[in-house]
Design a protein around this motif. Structure first.
Motif, PDB file in Angstrom:
ATOM      1  N   MET A 312     -37.108 -43.095  -9.946  1.00  0.00           N
ATOM      2  CA  MET A 312     -37.568 -42.306  -8.802  1.00  0.00           C
ATOM      3  C   MET A 312     -36.321 -41.861  -8.050  1.00  0.00           C
ATOM      4  O   MET A 312     -35.435 -42.673  -7.768  1.00  0.00           O
ATOM      5  CB  MET A 312     -38.455 -43.146  -7.884  1.00  0.00           C
ATOM      6  CG  MET A 312     -39.716 -43.700  -8.534  1.00  0.00           C
ATOM      7  SD  MET A 312     -40.996 -42.475  -8.771  1.00  0.00           S
ATOM      8  CE  MET A 312     -41.460 -42.117  -7.074  1.00  0.00           C
ATOM      9  N   PHE A 313     -36.239 -40.560  -7.744  1.00  0.00           N
ATOM     10  CA  PHE A 313     -35.039 -40.051  -7.066  1.00  0.00           C
ATOM     11  C   PHE A 313     -35.429 -39.353  -5.767  1.00  0.00           C
ATOM     12  O   PHE A 313     -36.435 -38.649  -5.688  1.00  0.00           O
ATOM     13  CB  PHE A 313     -34.242 -39.112  -7.976  1.00  0.00           C
ATOM     14  CG  PHE A 313     -35.004 -37.917  -8.492  1.00  0.00           C
ATOM     15  CD1 PHE A 313     -34.923 -36.677  -7.850  1.00  0.00           C
ATOM     16  CD2 PHE A 313     -35.802 -38.022  -9.623  1.00  0.00           C
ATOM     17  CE1 PHE A 313     -35.616 -35.584  -8.321  1.00  0.00           C
ATOM     18  CE2 PHE A 313     -36.503 -36.927 -10.109  1.00  0.00           C
ATOM     19  CZ  PHE A 313     -36.421 -35.706  -9.458  1.00  0.00           C
ATOM     20  N   GLY A 314     -34.612 -39.589  -4.745  1.00  0.00           N
ATOM     21  CA  GLY A 314     -34.892 -39.042  -3.427  1.00  0.00           C
ATOM     22  C   GLY A 314     -34.294 -37.665  -3.217  1.00  0.00           C
ATOM     23  O   GLY A 314     -33.559 -37.132  -4.054  1.00  0.00           O
ATOM     24  N   SER A 315     -34.602 -37.082  -2.051  1.00  0.00           N
ATOM     25  CA  SER A 315     -34.125 -35.733  -1.734  1.00  0.00           C
ATOM     26  C   SER A 315     -32.605 -35.662  -1.660  1.00  0.00           C
ATOM     27  O   SER A 315     -32.013 -34.625  -1.971  1.00  0.00           O
ATOM     28  CB  SER A 315     -34.734 -35.271  -0.409  1.00  0.00           C
ATOM     29  OG  SER A 315     -34.396 -36.168   0.641  1.00  0.00           O
ATOM     30  N   ASP A 316     -31.960 -36.763  -1.285  1.00  0.00           N
ATOM     31  CA  ASP A 316     -30.499 -36.758  -1.219  1.00  0.00           C
ATOM     32  C   ASP A 316     -29.891 -36.684  -2.613  1.00  0.00           C
ATOM     33  O   ASP A 316     -28.864 -36.024  -2.824  1.00  0.00           O
ATOM     34  CB  ASP A 316     -29.999 -38.005  -0.494  1.00  0.00           C
ATOM     35  CG  ASP A 316     -30.452 -39.303  -1.163  1.00  0.00           C
ATOM     36  OD1 ASP A 316     -31.570 -39.326  -1.711  1.00  0.00           O
ATOM     37  OD2 ASP A 316     -29.681 -40.285  -1.147  1.00  0.00           O
ATOM     38  N   VAL A 317     -30.528 -37.323  -3.583  1.00  0.00           N
ATOM     39  CA  VAL A 317     -30.043 -37.262  -4.968  1.00  0.00           C
ATOM     40  C   VAL A 317     -30.183 -35.844  -5.500  1.00  0.00           C
ATOM     41  O   VAL A 317     -29.284 -35.315  -6.161  1.00  0.00           O
ATOM     42  CB  VAL A 317     -30.827 -38.258  -5.847  1.00  0.00           C
ATOM     43  CG1 VAL A 317     -30.399 -38.145  -7.305  1.00  0.00           C
ATOM     44  CG2 VAL A 317     -30.632 -39.680  -5.344  1.00  0.00           C
ATOM     45  N   THR A 318     -31.316 -35.207  -5.196  1.00  0.00           N
ATOM     46  CA  THR A 318     -31.520 -33.822  -5.618  1.00  0.00           C
ATOM     47  C   THR A 318     -30.484 -32.911  -4.992  1.00  0.00           C
ATOM     48  O   THR A 318     -29.884 -32.063  -5.676  1.00  0.00           O
ATOM     49  CB  THR A 318     -32.932 -33.348  -5.228  1.00  0.00           C
ATOM     50  OG1 THR A 318     -33.905 -34.161  -5.891  1.00  0.00           O
ATOM     51  CG2 THR A 318     -33.152 -31.903  -5.605  1.00  0.00           C
ATOM     52  N   ALA A 319     -30.256 -33.071  -3.692  1.00  0.00           N
ATOM     53  CA  ALA A 319     -29.302 -32.207  -2.987  1.00  0.00           C
ATOM     54  C   ALA A 319     -27.899 -32.335  -3.578  1.00  0.00           C
ATOM     55  O   ALA A 319     -27.198 -31.324  -3.787  1.00  0.00           O
ATOM     56  CB  ALA A 319     -29.286 -32.543  -1.503  1.00  0.00           C
ATOM     57  N   LYS A 320     -27.466 -33.546  -3.860  1.00  0.00           N
ATOM     58  CA  LYS A 320     -26.131 -33.750  -4.426  1.00  0.00           C
ATOM     59  C   LYS A 320     -26.037 -33.143  -5.822  1.00  0.00           C
ATOM     60  O   LYS A 320     -25.022 -32.531  -6.182  1.00  0.00           O
ATOM     61  CB  LYS A 320     -25.802 -35.242  -4.472  1.00  0.00           C
ATOM     62  CG  LYS A 320     -25.591 -35.869  -3.101  1.00  0.00           C
ATOM     63  CD  LYS A 320     -25.378 -37.380  -3.214  1.00  0.00           C
ATOM     64  CE  LYS A 320     -25.230 -38.022  -1.846  1.00  0.00           C
ATOM     65  NZ  LYS A 320     -25.077 -39.504  -1.944  1.00  0.00           N
ATOM     66  N   PHE A 321     -27.090 -33.293  -6.620  1.00  0.00           N
ATOM     67  CA  PHE A 321     -27.089 -32.731  -7.967  1.00  0.00           C
ATOM     68  C   PHE A 321     -27.019 -31.204  -7.916  1.00  0.00           C
ATOM     69  O   PHE A 321     -26.240 -30.583  -8.649  1.00  0.00           O
ATOM     70  CB  PHE A 321     -28.341 -33.176  -8.713  1.00  0.00           C
ATOM     71  CG  PHE A 321     -28.512 -32.526 -10.060  1.00  0.00           C
ATOM     72  CD1 PHE A 321     -27.790 -32.976 -11.162  1.00  0.00           C
ATOM     73  CD2 PHE A 321     -29.379 -31.449 -10.225  1.00  0.00           C
ATOM     74  CE1 PHE A 321     -27.934 -32.360 -12.406  1.00  0.00           C
ATOM     75  CE2 PHE A 321     -29.530 -30.839 -11.461  1.00  0.00           C
ATOM     76  CZ  PHE A 321     -28.807 -31.290 -12.548  1.00  0.00           C
TER      77      PHE A 321
END
Length: 387
Positions: A312-321
């Motif tokens: 499960m990945f959060g919005s911060d992980v998406t933003a960094k990617f």
């Protein structure tokens, strides 16, 4: 151990040195017609096993089947689509295939094998785990989520969003399992890929995999229609040649599940993934992640996924990617949602295309339109289940 005895071992669960014992057991269990079909299947499986043992390990698996000699001639009263040895899939074949499947037909084995052989050739011609798609200024691409064997809804998408060939489609995995018509769905989409290789794109989903197919219906459907274990194996081989991701105009990444927990995960990690030769999601951690992961609606960081695969990945992980790879957003499927398509968190969208009236689930399609800037415009479309 000869081939017939080896097959008897796999079917009966023990080695029977005398083939006549196997035949006697079959005759006791089945009626005469069913027995005849079973013996024909054993003969075909033996031929395939012998050819597999002799083939070059790097060659197409489809070379193990010769539709010209391995199957009986088509019945005289057969009215379905035809595909001869040297004939390439064309528009007439596609139309005949759609009509035949719409009427509940089952393709003869020599026809389905020829479709799969052409599909394998098409995918092996440009093996790539990350496919990059460019669009002209006036072109758009329709991204479809899970289809799950719902053939009527697949045809409805074509009716609502444009015929394949004229319109560009990306099918984001999970074409098979659960629904009643996985074979028609996957065979039609494969045939379209052969006819329009630059306008039909297919990502692999977590259900284009052996373990899920054994559990969720595709294996049972193949065996019910064809009683052919090698046909199921051949589907798995072709699934393994499907890309895991598609990059649209270098700005939007489309994957079935989501992101990986690998440190500084980027597009090169996807480009480097192994492909083909029967690879399964559990054989590679990154492949498993992008086919199985889910985004958090609320929350940050990484968490264990309740599905048992991926994260499960959060919005911060998406933003960094997205920032690390200079991307606009991520589009994924994998999750049944009532709305058909939705923004889960900033920069991450879900599209699901297998509607269900009884559960008030709509089907969705996300269309990506080029703009005057380098950003693409996303347009959501929803539809109800076709009954």
């Amino acid at each position: 151990m000869n081939l017939v005895s080896g097959l008897a071992n796999s079917l009966q669960g023990k080695y029977l040195p005398d083939c006549r014992k196997t035949l006697a057991a079959v005759q006791e269990k089945f009626c005469a017609e069913r027995c005849k079909k079973s013996l024909e299947t054993i003969t075909f499986q033996n031929k395939v096993a012998l050819r597999r043992s002799l083939k070059n390990g790097d060659g197409p698996l489809g070379d193990c089947v010769n539709p010209n000699i391995d199957f009986k001639d088509l019945p005289q009263d057969y009215t379905g689509p035809r595909l001869s040895e040297k004939q390439r899939i064309d528009e007439q074949f596609i139309q005949d295939l759609r009509t035949y499947y719409s009427l509940g037909g089952i393709l003869p084995p020599q026809i389905i094998y020829r479709v799969l052989q052409q599909t394998e050739q098409c995918l092996r011609a440009s093996p790539c785990s990350l496919v990059e798609v460019d669009l002209d200024d006036e072109e758009s691409i329709h991204v479809c989520g899970d289809i799950h064997g719902q053939f009527k809804d697949l045809l409805n998408i074509f009716f609502l969003k444009g015929e394949p060939g004229k319109s560009i489609y990306l099918f984001n995995g999970d074409i098979v399992d659960r629904g009643p018509a996985s074979i028609p769905c996957i065979v039609l989409i494969f045939a379209l890929k052969c006819l329009y290789p630059k306008r039909i794109f297919i990502n692999r989903g977590n259900h284009e995999a052996c373990g899920m197919n054994l559990k969720d219906g595709f294996y049972a459907e193949v065996m019910e229609a064809y009683n052919d274990a090698f046909l199921f194996t051949y589907f798995q081989e072709i699934f393994s040649w499907l890309p895991s991701s598609t990059l649209v105009k270098n700005k939007i990444l489309v994957v079935h599940g989501g992101l990986s927990s690998v440190t500084n995960f980027d597009l090169d990690d996807i480009r480097g993934l192994p492909i083909g030769r029967g690879i399964q999601p559990e054989d590679n951690d990154i492949l498993c992640d992008i086919l199985w992961s889910d985004p958090m609606v609320i929350g940050k960081g990484l968490e264990e996924n309740r599905r048992g695969g991926g994260i499960m990945f959060g919005s911060d992980v998406t933003a960094k990617f997205l920032n690390r790879n200079n991307l606009q957003c991520l589009i994924r499927s994998h999750t049944e949602i009532l709305e058909g398509c939705i923004c889960i968190h900033a920069g991450c969208y879900t599209v699901f295309s297998a509607p269900n009236k009884s559960k008030n689930v709509l089907g969705g399609v996300l269309t990506l339109h080029p703009t005057e800037s380098d950003q693409l415009r996303l347009e959501g479309f929803v539809f109800q289940q076709t009954t």
